[in-house]
Motif scaffolding. Structure first.
Motif, PDB file in Angstrom:
ATOM      1  N   LEU A 241       0.594  -1.263   0.256  1.00 51.97           N
ATOM      2  CA  LEU A 241       0.083   0.176   0.251  1.00 51.97           C
ATOM      3  C   LEU A 241       0.686   1.404  -0.200  1.00 51.97           C
ATOM      4  O   LEU A 241       0.489   2.406  -0.442  1.00 51.97           O
ATOM      5  N   THR A 242       1.978   1.332   0.810  1.00 50.70           N
ATOM      6  CA  THR A 242       3.053   2.587   0.539  1.00 50.70           C
ATOM      7  C   THR A 242       3.288   3.425  -0.607  1.00 50.70           C
ATOM      8  O   THR A 242       2.692   4.331  -0.566  1.00 50.70           O
ATOM      9  N   PRO A 243       3.280   2.420  -1.806  1.00 51.82           N
ATOM     10  CA  PRO A 243       4.008   3.010  -2.961  1.00 51.82           C
ATOM     11  C   PRO A 243       2.392   3.703  -3.635  1.00 51.82           C
ATOM     12  O   PRO A 243       2.556   4.663  -4.091  1.00 51.82           O
ATOM     13  N   LEU A 244       1.820   3.011  -2.465  1.00 55.96           N
ATOM     14  CA  LEU A 244      -0.028   3.576  -3.585  1.00 55.96           C
ATOM     15  C   LEU A 244      -0.050   5.074  -3.303  1.00 55.96           C
ATOM     16  O   LEU A 244      -0.860   5.778  -4.195  1.00 55.96           O
ATOM     17  N   LEU A 245      -0.327   4.854  -1.922  1.00 52.93           N
ATOM     18  CA  LEU A 245      -0.396   6.426  -1.664  1.00 52.93           C
ATOM     19  C   LEU A 245       0.462   6.965  -1.650  1.00 52.93           C
ATOM     20  O   LEU A 245      -0.240   8.049  -1.893  1.00 52.93           O
ATOM     21  N   ASP A 246       1.775   6.641  -1.985  1.00 46.43           N
ATOM     22  CA  ASP A 246       2.582   8.308  -2.627  1.00 46.43           C
ATOM     23  C   ASP A 246       2.262   8.332  -3.612  1.00 46.43           C
ATOM     24  O   ASP A 246       1.931   9.964  -3.822  1.00 46.43           O
ATOM     25  N   GLU A 247       2.244   7.973  -4.820  1.00 46.67           N
ATOM     26  CA  GLU A 247       1.776   8.141  -5.728  1.00 46.67           C
ATOM     27  C   GLU A 247      -0.086   9.288  -5.885  1.00 46.67           C
ATOM     28  O   GLU A 247      -0.201   9.580  -7.110  1.00 46.67           O
ATOM     29  N   MET A 248      -1.259   8.541  -5.100  1.00 41.31           N
ATOM     30  CA  MET A 248      -2.359   9.352  -4.865  1.00 41.31           C
ATOM     31  C   MET A 248      -1.900  10.471  -4.593  1.00 41.31           C
ATOM     32  O   MET A 248      -2.318  11.955  -4.504  1.00 41.31           O
ATOM     33  N   LEU A 249      -0.540  10.744  -3.026  1.00 46.05           N
ATOM     34  CA  LEU A 249      -0.465  12.377  -2.804  1.00 46.05           C
ATOM     35  C   LEU A 249       0.387  12.592  -4.015  1.00 46.05           C
ATOM     36  O   LEU A 249       0.116  14.324  -3.732  1.00 46.05           O
ATOM     37  N   LEU A 270       1.612   3.099   8.441  1.00 46.79           N
ATOM     38  CA  LEU A 270       0.663   4.064   7.554  1.00 46.79           C
ATOM     39  C   LEU A 270       0.232   4.650   8.088  1.00 46.79           C
ATOM     40  O   LEU A 270       0.046   5.739   7.801  1.00 46.79           O
ATOM     41  N   ALA A 271       0.051   4.739   9.772  1.00 51.50           N
ATOM     42  CA  ALA A 271      -0.732   5.804  10.767  1.00 51.50           C
ATOM     43  C   ALA A 271       0.196   6.399  10.926  1.00 51.50           C
ATOM     44  O   ALA A 271       1.180   7.226  12.444  1.00 51.50           O
ATOM     45  N   VAL A 272       0.912   7.973   9.628  1.00 46.14           N
ATOM     46  CA  VAL A 272       1.896   9.001  10.146  1.00 46.14           C
ATOM     47  C   VAL A 272       1.328  10.011   9.226  1.00 46.14           C
ATOM     48  O   VAL A 272       0.587   9.973   9.167  1.00 46.14           O
ATOM     49  N   ASN A 273       1.726  11.263   9.451  1.00 47.68           N
ATOM     50  CA  ASN A 273       1.484  12.147   9.073  1.00 47.68           C
ATOM     51  C   ASN A 273       1.539  13.077   7.560  1.00 47.68           C
ATOM     52  O   ASN A 273       0.438  13.319   6.974  1.00 47.68           O
ATOM     53  N   LYS A 274       2.258  11.850   7.002  1.00 48.65           N
ATOM     54  CA  LYS A 274       2.291  11.878   5.445  1.00 48.65           C
ATOM     55  C   LYS A 274       1.585  11.318   5.467  1.00 48.65           C
ATOM     56  O   LYS A 274       0.923  12.345   4.064  1.00 48.65           O
ATOM     57  N   TYR A 275       0.285  10.418   5.426  1.00 52.10           N
ATOM     58  CA  TYR A 275      -0.882   9.797   5.580  1.00 52.10           C
ATOM     59  C   TYR A 275      -2.101  10.351   5.673  1.00 52.10           C
ATOM     60  O   TYR A 275      -3.262  10.130   5.637  1.00 52.10           O
ATOM     61  N   ASP A 436     -12.740  -6.508  15.770  1.00 50.06           N
ATOM     62  CA  ASP A 436     -12.235  -5.148  16.047  1.00 50.06           C
ATOM     63  C   ASP A 436     -12.667  -3.933  14.972  1.00 50.06           C
ATOM     64  O   ASP A 436     -12.774  -4.714  14.124  1.00 50.06           O
ATOM     65  N   ILE A 437     -13.990  -3.128  14.630  1.00 47.92           N
ATOM     66  CA  ILE A 437     -14.443  -1.797  13.862  1.00 47.92           C
ATOM     67  C   ILE A 437     -13.004  -0.756  14.285  1.00 47.92           C
ATOM     68  O   ILE A 437     -13.465  -0.150  15.359  1.00 47.92           O
ATOM     69  N   VAL A 438     -11.892  -0.643  13.910  1.00 44.72           N
ATOM     70  CA  VAL A 438     -11.421   0.399  14.224  1.00 44.72           C
ATOM     71  C   VAL A 438     -11.695   1.837  13.210  1.00 44.72           C
ATOM     72  O   VAL A 438     -11.594   1.424  11.919  1.00 44.72           O
ATOM     73  N   ASN A 439     -11.825   2.830  13.293  1.00 45.44           N
ATOM     74  CA  ASN A 439     -11.582   3.771  12.735  1.00 45.44           C
ATOM     75  C   ASN A 439     -10.373   4.834  13.343  1.00 45.44           C
ATOM     76  O   ASN A 439      -9.727   5.128  14.702  1.00 45.44           O
ATOM     77  N   TRP A 440     -10.163   5.206  11.608  1.00 48.52           N
ATOM     78  CA  TRP A 440      -8.518   6.660  11.856  1.00 48.52           C
ATOM     79  C   TRP A 440      -8.660   7.344  12.029  1.00 48.52           C
ATOM     80  O   TRP A 440      -9.490   8.351  11.760  1.00 48.52           O
ATOM     81  N   GLN A 441      -8.338   8.134  13.727  1.00 47.10           N
ATOM     82  CA  GLN A 441      -8.820   9.534  13.662  1.00 47.10           C
ATOM     83  C   GLN A 441      -7.543  10.489  14.122  1.00 47.10           C
ATOM     84  O   GLN A 441      -6.950   9.999  14.574  1.00 47.10           O
ATOM     85  N   LEU A 442      -8.120  11.516  13.609  1.00 48.07           N
ATOM     86  CA  LEU A 442      -7.397  12.746  14.014  1.00 48.07           C
ATOM     87  C   LEU A 442      -7.374  13.093  15.292  1.00 48.07           C
ATOM     88  O   LEU A 442      -8.105  13.688  15.624  1.00 48.07           O
ATOM     89  N   GLY A 443      -5.821  12.601  15.475  1.00 49.17           N
ATOM     90  CA  GLY A 443      -5.874  13.169  17.151  1.00 49.17           C
ATOM     91  C   GLY A 443      -5.313  15.087  17.341  1.00 49.17           C
ATOM     92  O   GLY A 443      -5.336  16.009  15.698  1.00 49.17           O
ATOM     93  N   SER A 444      -5.746  15.689  18.810  1.00 44.61           N
ATOM     94  CA  SER A 444      -5.638  16.893  19.225  1.00 44.61           C
ATOM     95  C   SER A 444      -3.850  17.170  18.233  1.00 44.61           C
ATOM     96  O   SER A 444      -3.029  18.314  17.858  1.00 44.61           O
ATOM     97  N   ASP A 445      -3.275  16.507  18.694  1.00 44.42           N
ATOM     98  CA  ASP A 445      -1.585  16.595  18.304  1.00 44.42           C
ATOM     99  C   ASP A 445      -0.973  16.406  16.732  1.00 44.42           C
ATOM    100  O   ASP A 445      -0.565  16.448  15.580  1.00 44.42           O
ATOM    101  N   GLY A 446      -2.074  16.428  15.752  1.00 43.50           N
ATOM    102  CA  GLY A 446      -2.357  15.942  14.561  1.00 43.50           C
ATOM    103  C   GLY A 446      -2.113  14.754  13.847  1.00 43.50           C
ATOM    104  O   GLY A 446      -1.765  14.226  12.662  1.00 43.50           O
ATOM    105  N   THR A 447      -1.635  13.750  14.585  1.00 44.01           N
ATOM    106  CA  THR A 447      -1.332  12.100  14.745  1.00 44.01           C
ATOM    107  C   THR A 447      -2.529  11.354  14.782  1.00 44.01           C
ATOM    108  O   THR A 447      -4.034  11.821  14.666  1.00 44.01           O
TER     109      THR A 447
END
Length: 825
Positions: A241-249, A270-275, A436-447
């Motif tokens: 997924l990493t190269p695919l996400l890079d190309e999408m950016l 993948l849970a980094v500020n870049k994406y 478990d159903i997980v949701n990727w949320q943007l924290g107050s610190d931007g992560t």
């Protein structure tokens, strides 16, 4: 440590003094990769479960579990060697040979990678050694013909694929894109997801497979960007997924929501500020997590001296405390570290992946696997008959049994853990599917933070496999709610979906329901007709009762026609009374006083018969009203015909030698009236006997209205009756027209000519008018024709006579009559 842990567990002999434990760790030559703290936590969780069972007086009492641990360093060749080492009991690999001393090998826990598990399962299946994986999810491992001794405490990819498809449908996403890694894991899951999604009426916009080949990525991302599908289901490992996400950016793709498989749903890579711009709002499945009481204290209480595998423990120390042991090389390959490890450091003073027990997934599956094995051994020891493992009534010695003898207990095992969940295996060796159903949320610190928002549980007692707290979900669309992903916008109520040629079923256009049809839900595939007595509203989304229409007395038209008919019927009666009063005058006596009286009475009935057409059409009324109309009018026209014939016969009889004198008797008019009326009566009797009119609800005449009417049943009979009436009128008109110039006082021939001409004209115009009218207006047209034609007869036949009687009495005198007679002579 670079791969998962291999564990061999076996029961040790009964000790007179209680429990004893024999444990050791075995490592293969080192791999230069980074030490994996999460793998080491899994190993210690395994130790914790074994020690907890050994302390439990109710589970395997007076017996002790022991274990071996083997690290293959994620090398397939070493995996094979480790498997044969465990089976043979030797340091050297000697296939098909076992020199183990008792106690026997009970089961093998591992591997995490499906490819490795498949290899091991082939070998274990030959010997019927039970194998339990805590992370291998390939659906291929569910094939019991190839892998008869394989079990797992993690759901199969097949369950996950079906669950992801149901998740897509749960949020009503009808138009999705599918992305999968180009391997067994991705391709098998995508097939199932595609099949399940399309079976429920949703559609797949595209299906792409990604691999290490980066040349196709720009075209793939361009297609994703241009597609109207705003939801992407991605079944892959983070590596692809990493190269695919890079190309999408790079191509600035926005507005897409990812649905993640368990392989990357909790990936820290993948849970980094870049994406953040791409992956915030992602929702997906992760392996079930649960708390293990006492585990954190156990992990923090470990030292390098109280755990098997001292080399692993030292690597943990160097990684966790940033130090090195003086008596060996720096195992972490970290340069310029001057701090030395004493081995007495307290693990609770540091926080890392090793002692983080907030979310336990793989470790919890290992913990479950150990309890499954212990419970199966306990059942074996208690001599529970579970499908042929026992021979006769003999119980096996827990220190001496064959692996195949334990297999039936694995198939039937049922374990209730501290979280009250039951663990058991289906016929394919799979546990109940729970994620478990997980949701990727943007924290107050931007992560990005991966927050549990619900679960997918196939054993949910409520019957709903999903338990989702929608208030906890954070979507990339913000306050706009659940993202919308459709090929075509929903069709509102009152419309139906019309497929576009060559497009998937989710790409459609909205067409309004046809007349008389409704759809009361959005995205209706078809419209359906209302019941016969109902009709759609203007929006065509509801049916309501059709109004009933008939010419009623409450209707302005009906009451107007009824009033006119009633009033009109009094006119002939008034003329009749006038004729009675002046019956001795020449103008009344001149053209057969008796026939005139019959005619006036029948004309009054003609007006009144129109009332039979007004009001609710009862069956009796339907049966008789047309026949009554035909008979009464036939009587009228017969009287006029009789008058006309008598005038002609009277004139012709005055000629010398005429043979018509015998037809000038008073009985002839009555014979004509009787014969003509009898013929019409016969026609009506045949009509009412063979094909009588009936009452009906007509829903075809006027859309949206039920016309309550009388059906004549036989149009032929109706037009025969009307045609016979027209024939009599025509004959009367013809005879009167020919006799209009005959010399006679008060000759009615001219009056009859005009009256018949008006009568025929009315009914000739009635025919096209009645055919063009609908509903109650057809009945109104017939009433109008009845009243108008009757008035034509009254006006033309009797108005001149009444005028003379009332206003010119000098003309209506015997002297005037005799004078004209003499003048003619």
């Amino acid at each position: 440590m670079d791969s998962s842990l291999w564990m061999k567990i076996s029961p040790c002999g009964i000790n007179r003094d209680g429990r004893s434990q024999k444990s050791q760790g075995k490592t293969s030559p080192r791999n230069t990769g980074r030490f994996r703290l999460d793998f080491y936590q899994q190993f210690q969780t395994f130790r914790f479960a074994v020690e907890e069972i050994n302390r439990n007086p109710e589970l395997l009492p007076n017996s002790t579990l022991g274990f071996y641990v083997y690290d293959s360093c994620a090398v397939l060749q070493r995996e094979l060697g480790g498997t044969l080492w465990m089976i043979t009991g030797l340091d050297r690999v000697i296939p098909n040979y076992c020199c183990q001393v008792h106690p026997p090998l009970t089961a093998v826990i591992g591997h995490t990678i499906s490819t490795f598990s498949i290899l091991v399962a082939h070998i274990m299946g030959l010997y019927r050694f039970p194998q339990i994986s805590y992370y291998s999810t390939s659906s291929l491992l569910s094939d019991k013909r190839q892998f008869p001794s394989f079990f797992r405490t993690v759901p199969s990819d097949d369950f996950q694929a079906r669950g992801l498809a149901q998740l897509v449908l749960h949020f009503k996403w009808k138009w999705v894109g599918l992305i999968a890694s180009n391997d067994d894991y991705g391709s098998e899951a995508i097939k199932v997801i595609r099949q399940e999604v399309m079976k429920e009426g949703a559609c797949v916009a595209y299906t792409v497979y990604i691999s290490e080949n980066l040349l196709r990525l720009p075209n793939i991302v361009k297609m994703i960007k241009e597609s109207s599908a705003n939801v992407i289901v991605a079944v892959s490992v983070p590596f692809f997924l990493t190269p695919l996400l890079d190309e999408m950016l790079k191509q600035n793709v926005t507005g897409k929501t990812f649905v993640a498989s368990e392989a990357w749903s909790i990936s820290n890579r993948l849970a980094v500020n870049k994406y953040v711009s791409l992956l915030s709002g992602t929702i997906g499945f992760a392996f079930f997590s649960s708390e293990i009481k006492g585990l954190q204290e156990f992990l923090n209480s470990m030292t390098i001296y109280n755990t098997p595998g001292i080399s692993w423990a030292k690597e943990l120390w160097e990684e966790g405390f940033g130090c090195t042991f003086a008596d060996q090389k720096n195992l972490t390959v970290t340069l310029n570290i001057k701090k030395q490890c004493s081995g007495e450091e307290n693990l609770s003073s540091v926080q890392n992946i090793y002692n983080d027990v907030s979310i336990l997934r793989a470790s919890y599956n290992i913990y479950t696997a150990v309890y499954v094995i212990a419970t199966a051994l306990h059942d074996l020891r208690q001599c529970r008959s579970l499908g042929g493992a026992l021979i006769g009534n003999n119980c096996f010695d827990i220190g001496h049994f064959k692996p195949w003898q334990l297999m039936s207990y694995f198939r039937k095992v049922r374990v209730t853990l501290n979280n009250a969940r039951d663990v058991f295996f289906d016929k394919d060796g799979n546990p109940p599917a729970v994620y478990d159903i997980v949701n990727w949320q943007l924290g107050s610190d931007g992560t990005i933070k991966q927050v549990k928002v619900g679960s997918y549980d196939t054993l949910n007692s409520s019957g709903d496999v999903f338990s989702i707290n929608t208030k906890l979900i954070w979507w990339a669309t913000g306050n706009q709610g659940v993202p919308n992903s459709v090929c075509s916008q929903s069709c509102p109520e009152g419309f139906k979906q019309s497929l576009k040629e060559g497009e998937p079923v989710c790409c459609f256009q909205c067409s309004p329901c046809a007349q008389g049809e409704i759809s009361n839900k959005t995205d209706a595939i078809e419209c359906w007709k209302c019941p016969w007595d109902m009709w759609p509203n203007s929006k065509r989304d509801r049916c309501f009762l059709k109004p009933i229409e008939f010419l009623s007395y409450e209707d302005y038209l009906g009451i107007t026609l009824a009033t006119i008919s009633t009033f009109s019927s009094m006119v002939p009666i008034s003329v009749f009374r006038l004729f009675i009063h002046y019956k001795s005058t020449p103008i009344v006596r001149a053209n057969n006083y008796s026939v005139s009286c019959i005619l006036l009475v029948s004309l009054s009935f003609c007006f009144l018969c129109a009332l039979a057409f007004i009001g609710y059409p009862q069956p009796e009324k339907c049966l008789l009203r047309q026949a009554a109309f035909g008979l009464v009018f036939t009587l009228c026209v017969s009287c006029i015909l009789a008058k006309t014939v008598i005038v002609v016969f009277a004139f012709m009889a005055t000629k010398p030698g005429s043979s018509l004198k015998k037809w000038t008797t008073p009985r002839v008019p009555y014979m004509i009236i009787t014969i003509c009326t009898f013929i019409q009566l016969t026609l009506c009797i045949f009509w009412l006997s063979i094909s009588p009119p009936f009452f009906q609800f007509n829903i075809e005449a006027k859309p949206g209205i039920i016309v309550v009417e009388c059906n004549e049943n036989s149009q032929f009979a109706f037009w025969c009756m009307l045609g016979y009436l027209g024939m009599l009128a025509t004959v009367s008109f013809t005879v009167a027209f020919l006799a209009r110039r005959l010399p006679d006082n008060f000759n009615e021939a001219k009056l009859i000519t005009f009256s018949m001409l008006a009568f025929l004209s009315v009914w000739v115009y009635f025919i096209p008018a009645s055919l063009s009218a609908q509903g109650k207006y057809t009945v109104a047209m017939e009433i109008f024709a009845i009243v108008t034609s009757t008035w034509a007869l009254v006006f033309c036949m009797f108005l001149p006579k009444c005028f003379i009687i009332l206003f010119r009495p000098n003309i209506n005198s015997r002297e005037n009559f005799m004078r004209k007679e003499g003048g003619r002579k």
